[in-house]
Scaffold this motif. Structure first.
Motif, mmCIF file in Angstrom:
data_model
loop_
_atom_site.group_PDB
_atom_site.id
_atom_site.type_symbol
_atom_site.label_atom_id
_atom_site.label_comp_id
_atom_site.label_asym_id
_atom_site.label_seq_id
_atom_site.Cartn_x
_atom_site.Cartn_y
_atom_site.Cartn_z
ATOM 1 N N ILE A 90 -9.939 23.830 12.256
ATOM 2 C CA ILE A 90 -8.687 23.091 12.483
ATOM 3 C C ILE A 90 -8.122 23.415 13.857
ATOM 4 O O ILE A 90 -7.685 22.526 14.605
ATOM 5 C CB ILE A 90 -7.669 23.413 11.372
ATOM 6 C CG1 ILE A 90 -8.161 22.887 10.029
ATOM 7 C CG2 ILE A 90 -6.299 22.824 11.708
ATOM 8 C CD1 ILE A 90 -7.366 23.382 8.835
ATOM 9 N N ALA A 91 -8.132 24.704 14.233
ATOM 10 C CA ALA A 91 -7.581 25.123 15.516
ATOM 11 C C ALA A 91 -8.365 24.544 16.692
ATOM 12 O O ALA A 91 -7.805 24.305 17.766
ATOM 13 C CB ALA A 91 -7.557 26.644 15.604
ATOM 14 N N LEU A 92 -9.661 24.303 16.498
ATOM 15 C CA LEU A 92 -10.506 23.788 17.577
ATOM 16 C C LEU A 92 -10.625 22.268 17.564
ATOM 17 O O LEU A 92 -11.218 21.691 18.492
ATOM 18 C CB LEU A 92 -11.902 24.420 17.495
ATOM 19 C CG LEU A 92 -11.965 25.929 17.751
ATOM 20 C CD1 LEU A 92 -13.395 26.432 17.609
ATOM 21 C CD2 LEU A 92 -11.409 26.285 19.125
ATOM 22 N N ALA A 93 -10.083 21.631 16.533
ATOM 23 C CA ALA A 93 -10.149 20.168 16.452
ATOM 24 C C ALA A 93 -9.331 19.537 17.577
ATOM 25 O O ALA A 93 -8.348 20.103 18.052
ATOM 26 C CB ALA A 93 -9.629 19.701 15.092
ATOM 27 N N ASP A 94 -9.748 18.342 18.002
ATOM 28 C CA ASP A 94 -9.056 17.554 19.036
ATOM 29 C C ASP A 94 -9.087 18.227 20.403
ATOM 30 O O ASP A 94 -8.219 17.986 21.242
ATOM 31 C CB ASP A 94 -7.598 17.275 18.636
ATOM 32 C CG ASP A 94 -7.494 16.547 17.306
ATOM 33 O OD1 ASP A 94 -8.258 15.582 17.108
ATOM 34 O OD2 ASP A 94 -6.686 16.965 16.467
ATOM 35 N N ARG A 95 -10.080 19.076 20.633
ATOM 36 C CA ARG A 95 -10.208 19.750 21.921
ATOM 37 C C ARG A 95 -11.518 19.398 22.624
ATOM 38 O O ARG A 95 -11.928 20.092 23.559
ATOM 39 C CB ARG A 95 -10.102 21.275 21.744
ATOM 40 C CG ARG A 95 -8.727 21.730 21.263
ATOM 41 C CD ARG A 95 -8.680 23.231 21.085
ATOM 42 N NE ARG A 95 -7.377 23.691 20.620
ATOM 43 C CZ ARG A 95 -6.370 24.006 21.415
ATOM 44 N NH1 ARG A 95 -6.514 23.908 22.738
ATOM 45 N NH2 ARG A 95 -5.223 24.445 20.916
ATOM 46 N N GLY A 96 -12.183 18.353 22.150
ATOM 47 C CA GLY A 96 -13.432 17.946 22.773
ATOM 48 C C GLY A 96 -14.590 18.881 22.486
ATOM 49 O O GLY A 96 -15.557 18.934 23.254
ATOM 50 N N ALA A 112 -13.437 27.459 23.748
ATOM 51 C CA ALA A 112 -13.096 27.798 22.369
ATOM 52 C C ALA A 112 -12.406 29.154 22.298
ATOM 53 O O ALA A 112 -11.397 29.322 21.602
ATOM 54 C CB ALA A 112 -14.356 27.804 21.494
ATOM 55 N N ALA A 113 -12.936 30.136 23.031
ATOM 56 C CA ALA A 113 -12.313 31.468 23.041
ATOM 57 C C ALA A 113 -10.891 31.387 23.569
ATOM 58 O O ALA A 113 -9.984 32.037 23.037
ATOM 59 C CB ALA A 113 -13.152 32.428 23.883
ATOM 60 N N GLY A 114 -10.695 30.590 24.607
ATOM 61 C CA GLY A 114 -9.348 30.436 25.160
ATOM 62 C C GLY A 114 -8.399 29.767 24.198
ATOM 63 O O GLY A 114 -7.236 30.166 24.065
ATOM 64 N N ALA A 115 -8.891 28.731 23.503
ATOM 65 C CA ALA A 115 -8.042 28.013 22.556
ATOM 66 C C ALA A 115 -7.595 28.910 21.407
ATOM 67 O O ALA A 115 -6.495 28.743 20.868
ATOM 68 C CB ALA A 115 -8.803 26.805 22.010
ATOM 69 N N LEU A 116 -8.447 29.871 21.038
ATOM 70 C CA LEU A 116 -8.129 30.773 19.938
ATOM 71 C C LEU A 116 -7.433 32.049 20.406
ATOM 72 O O LEU A 116 -7.052 32.891 19.584
ATOM 73 C CB LEU A 116 -9.404 31.127 19.174
ATOM 74 C CG LEU A 116 -10.092 29.942 18.478
ATOM 75 C CD1 LEU A 116 -11.498 30.333 18.023
ATOM 76 C CD2 LEU A 116 -9.271 29.447 17.299
ATOM 77 N N GLY A 117 -7.278 32.211 21.708
ATOM 78 C CA GLY A 117 -6.593 33.380 22.246
ATOM 79 C C GLY A 117 -7.384 34.666 22.150
ATOM 80 O O GLY A 117 -6.814 35.745 22.002
ATOM 81 N N LEU A 118 -8.704 34.586 22.276
ATOM 82 C CA LEU A 118 -9.571 35.743 22.075
ATOM 83 C C LEU A 118 -9.890 36.462 23.379
ATOM 84 O O LEU A 118 -10.271 35.845 24.368
ATOM 85 C CB LEU A 118 -10.875 35.304 21.411
ATOM 86 C CG LEU A 118 -10.746 34.844 19.956
ATOM 87 C CD1 LEU A 118 -11.895 33.937 19.573
ATOM 88 C CD2 LEU A 118 -10.704 36.066 19.030
ATOM 89 N N ASP A 119 -9.764 37.780 23.371
ATOM 90 C CA ASP A 119 -10.233 38.602 24.476
ATOM 91 C C ASP A 119 -11.736 38.806 24.387
ATOM 92 O O ASP A 119 -12.429 38.877 25.405
ATOM 93 C CB ASP A 119 -9.550 39.972 24.448
ATOM 94 C CG ASP A 119 -8.064 39.884 24.730
ATOM 95 O OD1 ASP A 119 -7.717 39.701 25.912
ATOM 96 O OD2 ASP A 119 -7.276 39.979 23.775
ATOM 97 N N TYR A 120 -12.224 38.921 23.167
ATOM 98 C CA TYR A 120 -13.647 39.184 22.915
ATOM 99 C C TYR A 120 -14.077 38.397 21.683
ATOM 100 O O TYR A 120 -13.344 38.323 20.697
ATOM 101 C CB TYR A 120 -13.882 40.679 22.654
ATOM 102 C CG TYR A 120 -15.237 40.965 22.034
ATOM 103 C CD1 TYR A 120 -16.364 41.055 22.830
ATOM 104 C CD2 TYR A 120 -15.374 41.101 20.656
ATOM 105 C CE1 TYR A 120 -17.608 41.283 22.263
ATOM 106 C CE2 TYR A 120 -16.612 41.337 20.083
ATOM 107 C CZ TYR A 120 -17.733 41.429 20.885
ATOM 108 O OH TYR A 120 -18.965 41.637 20.326
#
Length: 287
Positions: free
Chosen positions: A96-102, A232-240
């Motif tokens: 869901i968090a990654l949807a609509d982000r191409g 994807a990592a950026g959209a989810l706010g992930l450092d690692y």
């Protein structure tokens, strides 16, 4: 600078290779590191306020307990953040968090929520899922790791059996990508940079996980996959994180793992993941 590496309360030992690798690389950068299991009850709500007895500059949070992570974050910086870990822990929430982000992902349908143990599964509802995703299709429990709680339903009867067994657990249905049977690509992202990738391959299972008998070898990651992994990592706010891609004519993002194991990755690629993560942490902490 003082740091806490926090692992799951029921982990068999603190002396796992991954924890040692992270501790040693942080030590080299002048950080005093304490490794603890998440069973100290040092985070709570008392007198209407968040109470945290642990006193560290930051925490490498190698657990998925969302309650403790959100409390700790009131007092110190977490790697990864509480929200990022929470988004990745629930596979449906990740999609869901990654949807609509191409970002291309397999078609995915959330399972029906059931609270009643003796409830009867409506087979016609399952036929709706079959009609949209086809057979075989993948069923996943929303929470789980290492390839566990992931099933392949090749027929209506198999799907009915699986859903009956897991109906009380949050789950999802996903289109099966046959071209990636027993094979995927794992990309490690640290600080907004794709470090490299491995192909994970199983000769005996549709799942490619190393813990289920798969093996790995290094691979040059195509630019498009690198860019997707970083986005994807950026959209989810992930450092690692470790991001898994299903392979075929068009690669698809399958899962994002906020606490991805990197032992097999380091062995296959000879890339020092622990050092890259430690240096990223120190940079984010302003040193």
């Amino acid at each position: 600078m003082k740091a806490l590496i926090l692992i799951n309360a029921y982990a068999p030992t603190t002396d796992t290779r991954q924890v040692i690798r992270l501790r040693d690389e942080l030590n080299k950068l002048g950080v005093q590191v304490v490794v603890k299991r998440n069973d100290g009850f040092f985070a709570s709500v008392a007198d209407g306020r968040a109470q945290v007895s642990a006193d560290y500059d930051f925490c490498v949070y190698l657990d998925k307990d969302k309650y403790v992570s959100h409390l700790l974050e009131r007092k110190m910086r977490l790697f990864n953040s509480a929200r990022a870990i929470e988004l990745c822990d629930d596979k449906m929430t990740t999609h869901i968090a990654l949807a609509d982000r191409g970002i291309l992902m397999p078609d995915t349908i959330p399972g029906l929520l059931c609270y009643t143990p003796n409830a009867k599964i409506d087979e016609e509802r399952l036929r709706v899922v079959e009609g949209r995703l086809g057979l075989p299709l993948v069923v996943k429990q929303s929470f789980g790791s290492l390839g566990k709680s992931v099933y392949l339903a090749s027929s209506h009867d198999e799907l009915l059996k699986i859903v009956n067994e897991i109906k009380l657990t949050p789950h999802l249905f996903q289109r099966f990508i046959g071209s990636s049977y027993g094979r995927d690509m794992r990309v490690i992202v640290v600080g907004g940079r794709a470090l490299g990738g491995i192909i994970r391959q199983s000769d005996c299972d549709f799942r490619s996980n190393i813990g289920l008998g798969g093996h790995a070898h290094a691979v040059e990651v195509p630019t498009e996959i690198q860019q997707t992994a970083v986005r994807a990592a950026g959209a989810l706010g992930l450092d690692y994180c470790g991001i898994d891609f299903l392979l075929g004519d068009t690669p698809m993002l399958c899962e994002v793992n906020s606490n991805a194991y990197f032992d097999a990755f380091e062995s296959a690629t000879e890339i020092n993941v622990a050092e890259a993560y430690a240096r990223h942490i120190i940079k984010k902490m302003g040193r």
